[in-house]
Motif scaffolding. Structure first.
Motif, mmCIF file in Angstrom:
data_model
loop_
_atom_site.group_PDB
_atom_site.id
_atom_site.type_symbol
_atom_site.label_atom_id
_atom_site.label_comp_id
_atom_site.label_asym_id
_atom_site.label_seq_id
_atom_site.Cartn_x
_atom_site.Cartn_y
_atom_site.Cartn_z
ATOM 1 N N PHE A 72 0.802 -1.220 0.000
ATOM 2 C CA PHE A 72 0.000 0.000 0.000
ATOM 3 C C PHE A 72 0.838 1.275 0.000
ATOM 4 N N GLU A 73 2.141 1.148 0.005
ATOM 5 C CA GLU A 73 2.982 2.316 -0.255
ATOM 6 C C GLU A 73 2.877 2.749 -1.715
ATOM 7 N N ARG A 74 2.515 1.801 -2.592
ATOM 8 C CA ARG A 74 2.472 2.085 -4.036
ATOM 9 C C ARG A 74 1.055 2.105 -4.610
ATOM 10 N N PHE A 75 0.108 1.514 -3.867
ATOM 11 C CA PHE A 75 -1.252 1.380 -4.384
ATOM 12 C C PHE A 75 -2.254 1.859 -3.332
ATOM 13 N N ASP A 76 -3.440 2.213 -3.811
ATOM 14 C CA ASP A 76 -4.515 2.601 -2.895
ATOM 15 C C ASP A 76 -5.406 1.430 -2.530
ATOM 16 N N VAL A 77 -5.595 0.521 -3.457
ATOM 17 C CA VAL A 77 -6.508 -0.603 -3.234
ATOM 18 C C VAL A 77 -5.946 -1.847 -3.907
ATOM 19 N N LEU A 78 -6.133 -2.975 -3.250
ATOM 20 C CA LEU A 78 -5.763 -4.278 -3.804
ATOM 21 C C LEU A 78 -7.052 -4.957 -4.258
ATOM 22 N N VAL A 79 -7.062 -5.416 -5.504
ATOM 23 C CA VAL A 79 -8.233 -6.078 -6.068
ATOM 24 C C VAL A 79 -7.890 -7.527 -6.390
ATOM 25 N N THR A 80 -8.770 -8.440 -5.993
ATOM 26 C CA THR A 80 -8.616 -9.873 -6.272
ATOM 27 C C THR A 80 -9.980 -10.438 -6.658
ATOM 28 N N PRO A 81 -10.023 -11.653 -7.199
ATOM 29 C CA PRO A 81 -11.332 -12.316 -7.286
ATOM 30 C C PRO A 81 -11.918 -12.484 -5.884
ATOM 31 N N GLY A 82 -13.242 -12.603 -5.813
ATOM 32 C CA GLY A 82 -13.865 -12.851 -4.517
ATOM 33 C C GLY A 82 -13.720 -14.303 -4.093
ATOM 34 N N MET A 83 -13.806 -15.209 -5.049
ATOM 35 C CA MET A 83 -13.637 -16.641 -4.799
ATOM 36 C C MET A 83 -12.873 -17.238 -5.969
ATOM 37 N N ALA A 84 -12.283 -18.397 -5.724
ATOM 38 C CA ALA A 84 -11.497 -19.042 -6.772
ATOM 39 C C ALA A 84 -12.365 -19.749 -7.799
ATOM 40 N N THR A 85 -13.541 -20.179 -7.386
ATOM 41 C CA THR A 85 -14.409 -20.936 -8.272
ATOM 42 C C THR A 85 -15.846 -20.732 -7.823
ATOM 43 N N ILE A 86 -16.797 -21.211 -8.603
ATOM 44 C CA ILE A 86 -18.192 -21.066 -8.203
ATOM 45 C C ILE A 86 -18.485 -21.976 -7.010
ATOM 46 N N PRO A 87 -19.478 -21.635 -6.204
ATOM 47 C CA PRO A 87 -19.772 -22.441 -5.013
ATOM 48 C C PRO A 87 -20.236 -23.848 -5.377
ATOM 49 N N PRO A 88 -19.964 -24.815 -4.512
ATOM 50 C CA PRO A 88 -20.483 -26.167 -4.747
ATOM 51 C C PRO A 88 -21.977 -26.220 -4.440
ATOM 52 N N ARG A 89 -22.621 -27.245 -4.885
ATOM 53 C CA ARG A 89 -24.028 -27.434 -4.549
ATOM 54 C C ARG A 89 -24.177 -27.807 -3.074
ATOM 55 N N HIS A 90 -25.351 -27.560 -2.560
ATOM 56 C CA HIS A 90 -25.628 -27.812 -1.136
ATOM 57 C C HIS A 90 -25.281 -29.247 -0.774
ATOM 58 N N ARG A 91 -24.529 -29.379 0.320
ATOM 59 C CA ARG A 91 -24.096 -30.679 0.858
ATOM 60 C C ARG A 91 -23.111 -31.412 -0.048
ATOM 61 N N GLU A 92 -22.514 -30.716 -1.011
ATOM 62 C CA GLU A 92 -21.481 -31.316 -1.854
ATOM 63 C C GLU A 92 -20.164 -30.583 -1.636
ATOM 64 N N ALA A 93 -19.068 -31.337 -1.643
ATOM 65 C CA ALA A 93 -17.746 -30.724 -1.506
ATOM 66 C C ALA A 93 -17.329 -30.110 -2.835
ATOM 67 N N SER A 94 -16.581 -29.017 -2.770
ATOM 68 C CA SER A 94 -16.081 -28.395 -3.991
ATOM 69 C C SER A 94 -14.904 -29.200 -4.534
ATOM 70 N N PRO A 95 -14.860 -29.458 -5.832
ATOM 71 C CA PRO A 95 -13.680 -30.124 -6.416
ATOM 72 C C PRO A 95 -12.398 -29.332 -6.186
ATOM 73 N N TYR A 96 -12.537 -28.025 -5.974
ATOM 74 C CA TYR A 96 -11.360 -27.175 -5.738
ATOM 75 C C TYR A 96 -10.697 -27.495 -4.406
ATOM 76 N N GLY A 97 -11.498 -27.939 -3.438
ATOM 77 C CA GLY A 97 -10.984 -28.153 -2.090
ATOM 78 C C GLY A 97 -11.506 -27.091 -1.135
ATOM 79 N N PRO A 98 -11.081 -27.125 0.124
ATOM 80 C CA PRO A 98 -11.641 -26.211 1.129
ATOM 81 C C PRO A 98 -11.331 -24.742 0.882
ATOM 82 N N GLY A 99 -10.348 -24.448 0.025
ATOM 83 C CA GLY A 99 -9.996 -23.059 -0.224
ATOM 84 C C GLY A 99 -10.845 -22.370 -1.273
#
Length: 223
Positions: A127-154
């Motif tokens: 933040f010495e060089r930038f005002d704001v850091l922008v990233t995706p909000g999530m790495a992938t779309i959410p899994p379906r209810h009661r299903e694990a994401s193929p991406y993993g817990p992250g």
């Protein structure tokens, strides 16, 4: 807050764009949606100064787990013991709680706060060089209810956990829609982070971005 949003603008704001933070493996469609949103912000006067591949020298997840694990274990054992906890929580939550069983309170505190401090210093340099850091909000779309994401817990935490650890103000703003493998169209967002203490400034920037990106998200094409 009301005054901050009434004067909201993105003009002149210096943006650091980090598509991975150095460890995430995001879906290409989500990165593309975020990059379209960044282009829209640039067309309204924001300045995307640089793409930053790695923000932190070490993964903040280790310090975060040290902070969360001891409390998770206390919660588990206070409500009937680990057997009751096993029946109610996913394996990822169990892993954090079980790790806490092997920590003393002082070890957990020292490991967590030392890691949080190092992560905070890394952000301060950014933040010495930038005002704001922008990233995706999530790495992938959410899994379906009661299903694990193929991406993993992250899938939901890879981009948010570090700023929870450092107590940095952050917002998410919708940037478009991405189809899942069954044809449903799911919303995706990008995350915006500013230094601690600049909450109102972030709210102002986020409000201005949301006004711009609302139009983008409504007309963004599916990849």
């Amino acid at each position: 807050f009301v005054a901050a949003t009434e004067t909201a603008t993105v003009s002149g704001v210096r943006i650091a764009w980090s598509p991975t933070l150095g460890w995430a493996n995001p879906d290409r469609a989500i990165v593309a949606a975020c990059e379209r949103a960044l282009a829209a912000l640039e067309s309204h006067g924001a300045v995307v100064v640089d793409t930053v591949e790695s923000v932190f020298e070490e993964r903040p997840v280790f310090a975060w787990v040290a902070r969360a694990a001891r409390g998770s274990w206390r919660t588990a054992t206070a409500s009937g013991g680990p057997e009751t906890f096993d029946a109610r929580f996913l394996p990822e939550a169990l892993t954090t709680a079980n790790y806490g069983a092997g920590l003393t309170d002082i070890d957990a505190l020292l490991d967590a706060e030392a890691g949080a401090h190092r992560a905070g210093l890394a952000l301060a340099r950014l933040f010495e060089r930038f005002d704001v850091l922008v990233t995706p909000g999530m790495a992938t779309i959410p899994p379906r209810h009661r299903e694990a994401s193929p991406y993993g817990p992250g899938w939901a935490a890879d981009y948010t956990l570090a700023f929870n650890l450092t107590r940095s103000p952050a917002t998410v703003t919708p940037v478009g829609f991405v189809p899942d493998d069954e044809g449903s169209s799911l919303p995706v967002a990008m995350q915006m982070v500013m230094p601690r203490g600049r909450d109102l400034e972030l709210m102002s920037f986020s409000a201005a971005a949301e006004q711009i990106l609302d139009l983008v998200s409504r007309r963004a094409p599916s990849p």
